[in-house]
Design a protein around this motif. Structure first.
Motif, short mmCIF file in Angstrom:
data_model
loop_
_atom_site.label_atom_id
_atom_site.label_comp_id
_atom_site.label_asym_id
_atom_site.label_seq_id
_atom_site.Cartn_x
_atom_site.Cartn_y
_atom_site.Cartn_z
N CYS A 182 62.42 -20.16 -30.09
CA CYS A 182 64.23 -20.19 -30.36
C CYS A 182 64.97 -20.46 -31.73
O CYS A 182 63.75 -21.39 -32.56
CB CYS A 182 64.62 -21.05 -29.41
SG CYS A 182 64.17 -22.99 -29.24
N VAL A 224 68.11 -22.39 -33.55
CA VAL A 224 69.39 -23.47 -33.08
C VAL A 224 69.89 -23.06 -34.39
O VAL A 224 70.09 -22.28 -35.45
CB VAL A 224 69.38 -25.18 -34.14
CG1 VAL A 224 70.02 -26.36 -33.86
CG2 VAL A 224 67.73 -25.56 -33.37
N GLY A 278 75.22 -25.25 -34.07
CA GLY A 278 75.34 -25.66 -32.52
C GLY A 278 74.28 -26.64 -33.09
O GLY A 278 73.44 -27.04 -33.61
N SER A 279 73.46 -27.08 -31.82
CA SER A 279 72.71 -27.95 -30.74
C SER A 279 71.55 -26.93 -29.97
O SER A 279 69.87 -27.66 -29.96
CB SER A 279 73.50 -28.91 -30.01
OG SER A 279 73.50 -29.01 -29.03
N GLU A 280 71.83 -26.24 -28.94
CA GLU A 280 71.24 -25.76 -28.40
C GLU A 280 70.51 -24.65 -29.39
O GLU A 280 70.44 -23.27 -29.92
CB GLU A 280 72.07 -24.90 -27.03
CG GLU A 280 71.01 -23.90 -25.75
CD GLU A 280 72.18 -23.60 -24.91
OE1 GLU A 280 71.39 -22.59 -23.85
OE2 GLU A 280 73.90 -23.18 -24.69
N CYS A 281 69.27 -25.30 -28.31
CA CYS A 281 68.23 -23.80 -28.73
C CYS A 281 68.08 -22.86 -27.97
O CYS A 281 67.41 -22.73 -26.93
CB CYS A 281 66.48 -24.77 -29.04
SG CYS A 281 65.66 -23.99 -29.71
N LYS A 282 68.36 -21.40 -28.34
CA LYS A 282 68.20 -20.26 -28.28
C LYS A 282 67.20 -19.01 -27.93
O LYS A 282 67.01 -18.67 -28.85
CB LYS A 282 70.05 -19.28 -28.32
CG LYS A 282 71.13 -20.14 -27.91
CD LYS A 282 72.41 -19.52 -28.17
CE LYS A 282 73.08 -20.21 -28.34
NZ LYS A 282 74.82 -19.06 -28.41
N ASP A 318 57.85 -30.72 -21.21
CA ASP A 318 58.35 -31.73 -22.55
C ASP A 318 57.23 -32.01 -23.08
O ASP A 318 56.99 -32.96 -24.49
CB ASP A 318 58.94 -32.24 -21.92
CG ASP A 318 60.06 -32.61 -21.15
OD1 ASP A 318 60.84 -31.50 -21.84
OD2 ASP A 318 60.93 -33.08 -20.04
#
Length: 286
Positions: free
Chosen positions: A206, A208, A212-216, A227
């Protein structure tokens, strides 16, 4: 004799329970160490893959600098652009297309076939994808946008280099961008993506996005990462890709857990039985 056997049984039960605690601790410690060893191996494999991705990337983006040099020599445009671009793509096969964007607007692309939709795209005004273009302009450095679904179809990453040309008074001014569209699936394949799968890992890649902060996620194999995954950072210009790895069977398989549990039970029962026999034989000797 009956009292002795009763005492021996009680003692054996206590020893068995203590054995479960002691041998269980050893078994748990063994599993934790085994997990750490496997996580270290996964980290080494992931870092090796990350290094190859970075190396292949830097080998691939050379044409954006070459095109920039051509423009600086001829600010009116690159003579015989198609021929020059075709030769560059032949030498750098991970590139899907090469583009020039005077003033930030894509006006020239090779190959044109399949890339018609990108013509006229204003990189500086596209609110969804202009962060990297503005960053390149401000920093005067190449930036990487994506990976994402391209307007012309498929998954790609876009390297953009801001071109500045000197005027008659020696002052430099922004001309536009030289651009290389990178075939991300091919880049990952050459970097050894299949080795991760052959080694028995599920993985996810993914990015970042800038600011941004969300890993796509843009590439994945197997189940969703957890996790408990090992995460390796792949550092690219103004762009962080994250590789998450976890064995398909888990760090510790169910069979291994059951095997260790079985051995712990056997060892504890054996210790209890040995204590029982020891006390009985000692009483008989008396």
């Amino acid at each position: 004799m009956t009292q002795v056997r009763s005492l021996a049984r009680r003692t054996a039960v206590v020893v068995t329970l203590l054995g479960l605690i002691v041998f269980g601790g050893f078994g748990w410690s063994y599993l934790l160490n085994l997990k750490e060893v496997r996580q270290h191996a996964a980290s080494v494999l992931g870092q090796s893959f990350a290094l190859r991705v970075v190396e292949r990337f830097h080998e691939t983006v050379g044409p954006v600098f070459m095109l920039a040099t051509m423009v600086q020599r001829s600010p009116g445009g690159v003579p015989n652009f198609d021929a020059a671009a075709a030769e560059l793509i032949y030498e750098f096969p991970l590139i899907r297309a090469l583009e020039l964007a005077p003033g930030g607007v894509v006006t020239t692309v090779y190959p044109l076939d399949g890339n018609e939709t990108i013509l006229g795209h204003d990189l500086l005004k596209d609110r969804e994808r202009n962060k990297e273009a503005h960053a390149a302009l401000v920093k005067r450095q190449m930036t990487l946008a994506g990976p994402f679904e391209l307007k012309q179809g498929g998954v790609g990453a876009v390297a953009r280099y801001p071109i500045f040309v000197r005027g008659v008074k020696g002052k430099s001014s922004f001309w536009g961008f030289s651009i290389a569209v990178i075939n991300v699936p091919e880049l990952l394949a050459i970097a050894g993506e299949m080795e991760l799968e052959r080694a028995g890992y599920d993985y996810s890649l993914c990015r970042v996005p800038l600011g941004g902060s969300e890993c796509k996620a843009f590439a994945r194999q197997g189940k969703a990462v957890t996790d408990d995954s090992i995460v390796v950072r792949i550092g690219l210009p103004n762009n962080n890709w994250l590789l998450s790895l976890v064995p398909t069977a888990g760090w510790i398989s169910s069979f291994e857990r059951m095997l260790v549990l079985g051995l712990v039970l056997i060892a504890a029962l054996a210790a209890g039985a040995a204590q029982f026999l020891l006390l009985v034989r000692a009483s008989e000797a008396d």
